[in-house]
Design an enzyme around this catalytic site. Sequence first.
Site, short mmCIF file in Angstrom:
data_model
loop_
_atom_site.label_atom_id
_atom_site.label_comp_id
_atom_site.label_asym_id
_atom_site.label_seq_id
_atom_site.Cartn_x
_atom_site.Cartn_y
_atom_site.Cartn_z
CD GLU A 85 -12.02 30.40 -41.29
OE1 GLU A 85 -13.18 30.62 -41.68
OE2 GLU A 85 -11.24 31.31 -40.99
CG ASP A 111 -11.85 32.30 -37.18
OD1 ASP A 111 -12.34 31.51 -38.01
OD2 ASP A 111 -12.34 33.41 -36.94
CG HIS A 122 -8.01 38.14 -42.25
ND1 HIS A 122 -8.22 39.04 -43.27
CD2 HIS A 122 -8.92 37.16 -42.43
CE1 HIS A 122 -9.23 38.64 -44.02
NE2 HIS A 122 -9.67 37.49 -43.54
CG ASP A 153 -5.30 42.98 -37.61
OD1 ASP A 153 -5.89 41.89 -37.75
OD2 ASP A 153 -4.17 43.22 -38.08
#
Length: 484
Positions: free
Chosen positions: A117, A83, A87, A52
């Site tokens: 998304e 996508d 997050h 990440d």
Amino acid sequence: MPHPPVVLEADRHAKRPPWLNDVTNYHNRGDIDWSSCSEMCLEQGDFYGLDDLFTEKPGVVRGLADVYSSWIRRFKVDGFRVDAARHVDRAFFRAWAPRILAAAQAAGVPGFQIFAEAWIDSAIDLADLARKRQLPNVLDFPFQDVVTSFAGGAVSARAVASLLHDDDYFLGPSGIAYTPVTFLGNHDMGRAALEIKNRSGSSGETLLRRVLLGYSLLYLLRGAPVVMFGDEVGMLGRGGDAQARQDMFPTAVPEWRAEERVGSAPIGESSSFDVVAHPVAEHLRALARLRDSHPALATGATVLRLARGKILALSRIDAQARREYLVVFNPGETPRSVVVSAATPSTSWTPLLGKDTAARSDASGRLMVDVPALSAVALRAGIHLPRRRPGTPELRVSEDPLTGLTQLTAAVPTADPVSVTFAVRRTAEGKWQRIATDDTPPYRAFVDSHALLRGRTVYIVAIVRASDGRLIPSSVKPLTIARS
């Protein structure tokens, strides 16, 4: 860093561009714990083992913008699907998206699209995410859930009406209508035909007709429709992110050769690219031609006319040509005749889809429409919308009980399809700033009172634009924002 990273010497310069080799540009907090995870955990944890990036760092934002902008310059791509948008940190898109849009403009790529998304089935929760993170656009998961259920006969037309009603939560100061990316199935959840099959329990010819109805809904309701490859030749799959991705080439996998398809037999040893006359593909071509010939069916304002039991009816309005279209959907297994109240009186309605005979509206705009079972009907009014002068709109301000946002509502006394723009100014003599424009009744906008400065009085107005272009403002309404 809770988990100090270890990088082998041979891998210290493996990535391009070089800033990706700096371990301090990653969160290094380990995988997301899906069983008990806070919002911060969702933003900073590794997504199923994917490292990440530390998107709170300006250098990381600039680096990502440079990478994506280079793709636009070199390859002239015309949009990005982002996508796993929930997050990254909540400020990321505010910094990244303007850089991408500027790069597209500089590269001569018009109408560049960015859509995010986030697998959220609640329209209100998805709108909250989009609002707080300033997402340019989103994949419409609530649409997928409701429309596949409606096409499958599992929910009533009121569910679709409620979905369209919630569009107002997504409206913003751009004044552009909410046009999300819509779909019936995808590579993560399962293909469209399987989604409808699971909701209906149908098979054979009945399933095929429900799938065709699903695509009629996808193409004739608001939004920008997306069809997954292979769906047009009847691929069904078995769902999940591993069983929805069969490619279209000849396959040596026995289960894929024998896998059920909708509208045709299993593919066997043949290639799906050789299937040229599949009923789903033919229906998609017809729907695409219909949208191309009548753009109002793609971009026109939506006015709900009827949502009762299995029947959904709505008008699509061509504002420039002042022409009304009517679309009616019936997921029931028996034909229906319904009376619909439209805005165009005393005219014949030409059939465009689903039937061969014209209908006629009376002096009040009411007409009888026959809708076959498991089908959609589209009609076009024979005359322009009549010129009506709307009355003065009544502006109302209240707190939305579902979100706590300030809700602005304009009651407009007219049968004319209109649009309403809500605007605010922060002083009695200041400049007006647009809050949102709504072209679908009930005419509403939502605003976060934090953005209006607590403890101050602001001024709100609603301005109606009639179908012939005339403007009618409401009275200006002062609104005092509480401090607490």
